[in-house]
Design an enzyme around this catalytic site. Structure first.
Site, short mmCIF file in Angstrom:
data_model
loop_
_atom_site.label_atom_id
_atom_site.label_comp_id
_atom_site.label_asym_id
_atom_site.label_seq_id
_atom_site.Cartn_x
_atom_site.Cartn_y
_atom_site.Cartn_z
N CYS A 104 -13.44 -0.02 -13.22
CA CYS A 104 -12.71 -0.74 -12.16
C CYS A 104 -13.55 -1.93 -11.69
O CYS A 104 -13.00 -3.01 -11.42
CB CYS A 104 -12.38 0.20 -11.00
SG CYS A 104 -10.96 1.28 -11.34
N HIS B 174 -6.38 2.29 -12.39
CA HIS B 174 -7.31 3.40 -12.60
C HIS B 174 -6.56 4.70 -12.85
O HIS B 174 -5.77 5.16 -12.03
CB HIS B 174 -8.25 3.61 -11.40
CG HIS B 174 -9.18 4.76 -11.64
ND1 HIS B 174 -10.41 4.61 -12.26
CD2 HIS B 174 -9.02 6.09 -11.43
CE1 HIS B 174 -10.98 5.80 -12.38
NE2 HIS B 174 -10.16 6.72 -11.88
N ASN C 292 -11.79 9.60 -26.05
CA ASN C 292 -12.45 10.82 -25.58
C ASN C 292 -11.79 11.22 -24.28
O ASN C 292 -11.76 10.43 -23.33
CB ASN C 292 -13.95 10.57 -25.38
CG ASN C 292 -14.65 10.22 -26.67
OD1 ASN C 292 -14.30 10.73 -27.73
ND2 ASN C 292 -15.63 9.34 -26.61
N GLY D 169 -16.46 14.47 -24.74
CA GLY D 169 -17.43 13.38 -24.80
C GLY D 169 -17.12 12.20 -23.92
O GLY D 169 -17.78 11.15 -24.02
N HIS E 201 -12.32 6.61 -16.72
CA HIS E 201 -11.24 5.62 -16.58
C HIS E 201 -10.71 5.49 -18.01
O HIS E 201 -11.47 5.12 -18.92
CB HIS E 201 -11.81 4.30 -16.04
CG HIS E 201 -10.81 3.20 -15.86
ND1 HIS E 201 -10.67 2.52 -14.67
CD2 HIS E 201 -9.92 2.65 -16.72
CE1 HIS E 201 -9.72 1.60 -14.80
NE2 HIS E 201 -9.27 1.65 -16.05
N HIS F 209 -9.67 4.87 -21.59
CA HIS F 209 -9.98 3.76 -22.51
C HIS F 209 -9.90 4.23 -23.95
O HIS F 209 -10.10 5.41 -24.24
CB HIS F 209 -11.36 3.17 -22.21
CG HIS F 209 -12.47 4.17 -22.25
ND1 HIS F 209 -12.72 5.05 -21.23
CD2 HIS F 209 -13.39 4.45 -23.21
CE1 HIS F 209 -13.75 5.81 -21.53
NE2 HIS F 209 -14.17 5.47 -22.74
P1 5GP Z 1 -16.67 7.30 -23.47
O1 5GP Z 1 -17.88 8.08 -23.88
O2 5GP Z 1 -16.29 7.56 -22.04
O3 5GP Z 1 -15.51 7.47 -24.42
O4 5GP Z 1 -17.06 5.78 -23.63
C1 5GP Z 1 -17.58 5.00 -22.63
C2 5GP Z 1 -18.05 3.74 -23.28
O5 5GP Z 1 -18.25 2.77 -22.28
C3 5GP Z 1 -19.38 3.90 -24.03
O6 5GP Z 1 -19.20 3.59 -25.40
C4 5GP Z 1 -20.32 2.92 -23.32
O7 5GP Z 1 -21.17 2.24 -24.20
C5 5GP Z 1 -19.35 1.99 -22.64
N1 5GP Z 1 -19.89 1.43 -21.41
C6 5GP Z 1 -20.45 2.11 -20.37
N2 5GP Z 1 -20.82 1.27 -19.39
C7 5GP Z 1 -20.47 0.03 -19.82
C8 5GP Z 1 -20.61 -1.27 -19.22
O8 5GP Z 1 -21.12 -1.45 -18.12
N3 5GP Z 1 -20.15 -2.33 -19.94
C9 5GP Z 1 -19.56 -2.17 -21.18
N4 5GP Z 1 -19.13 -3.26 -21.80
N5 5GP Z 1 -19.42 -0.96 -21.76
C10 5GP Z 1 -19.87 0.12 -21.08
ZN ZN Z 2 -11.48 2.96 -12.79
#
Ligand code: 5GP
Ligand code: ZN
Length: 132
Positions: free
Chosen positions: A5, A44, A84, A90, A95, A97
């Site tokens: 967010c 969100h 995920n 994982g 949020h 994605h």
């Molecule tokens: P998840 O594990 O929740 O599926 O993926 C979260 C993803 O967000 C990870 O691949 C991580 O590298 C990415 N990520 C986390 N914090 C940031 C950030 O501040 N900026 C960007 N561009 N990516 C982020």
């Molecule tokens: Zn959010």
């Protein structure tokens, strides 16, 4: 407090790949492979289990269009589209994605391991899912 967010609100800088009224796509900071992009709704919602269908559709359309573009321009051989959902799966940022991870070879940095598990009675599994 949600880091995505804050990115959507431009409080935290990011590399914006695509943006419209409802969806933002940015380069993932970790770049598992070259071009690794994450697509998120501006609204969100924690994950796909909590998302309304319209929000998922908006993300799916952008994910589909961007995956084609990214694979084309990076000359990747394919890509993984990954969501995920929940800590057990994982998810680290709660949020919704979708990851677009371009794939350059079977042994690049993106690896999924499907361990062997005990055989299941598919009829019983189907009954559980369909008759719920
Ligand atoms: P998840 O594990 O929740 O599926 O993926 C979260 C993803 O967000 C990870 O691949 C991580 O590298 C990415 N990520 C986390 N914090 C940031 C950030 O501040 N900026 C960007 N561009 N990516 C982020
Ligand atoms: Zn959010």
């Amino acid at each position: 407090m949600c880091i995505f967010c804050d990115i959507i609100d431009h409080k935290i800088p990011s590399k914006v790949v695509y943006e419209d009224d409802n969806v933002l796509a940015i380069l993932d900071i970790s770049q598992v492979t070259y071009g690794h992009t994450i697509v998120m709704p501006k609204k969100h919602v924690a994950n796909i289990l909590e998302a309304d269908t319209e929000t998922v559709k908006q993300c799916a359309e952008v994910t589909s269009n961007l995956s084609k573009k990214i694979v084309h321009v990076t000359k990747a051989a394919g890509c993984n589209i990954l969501n995920n959902c929940g800590e057990v799966a994982g998810q680290t940022v709660h949020h919704l994605h979708f990851h677009i991870i371009p794939r350059y070879s079977v042994d690049d940095a993106c690896q999924f391991i499907f361990n062997k598990s005990k055989p299941q009675d598919l009829e019983e599994v189907l009954k559980t899912i369909k008759e719920a």
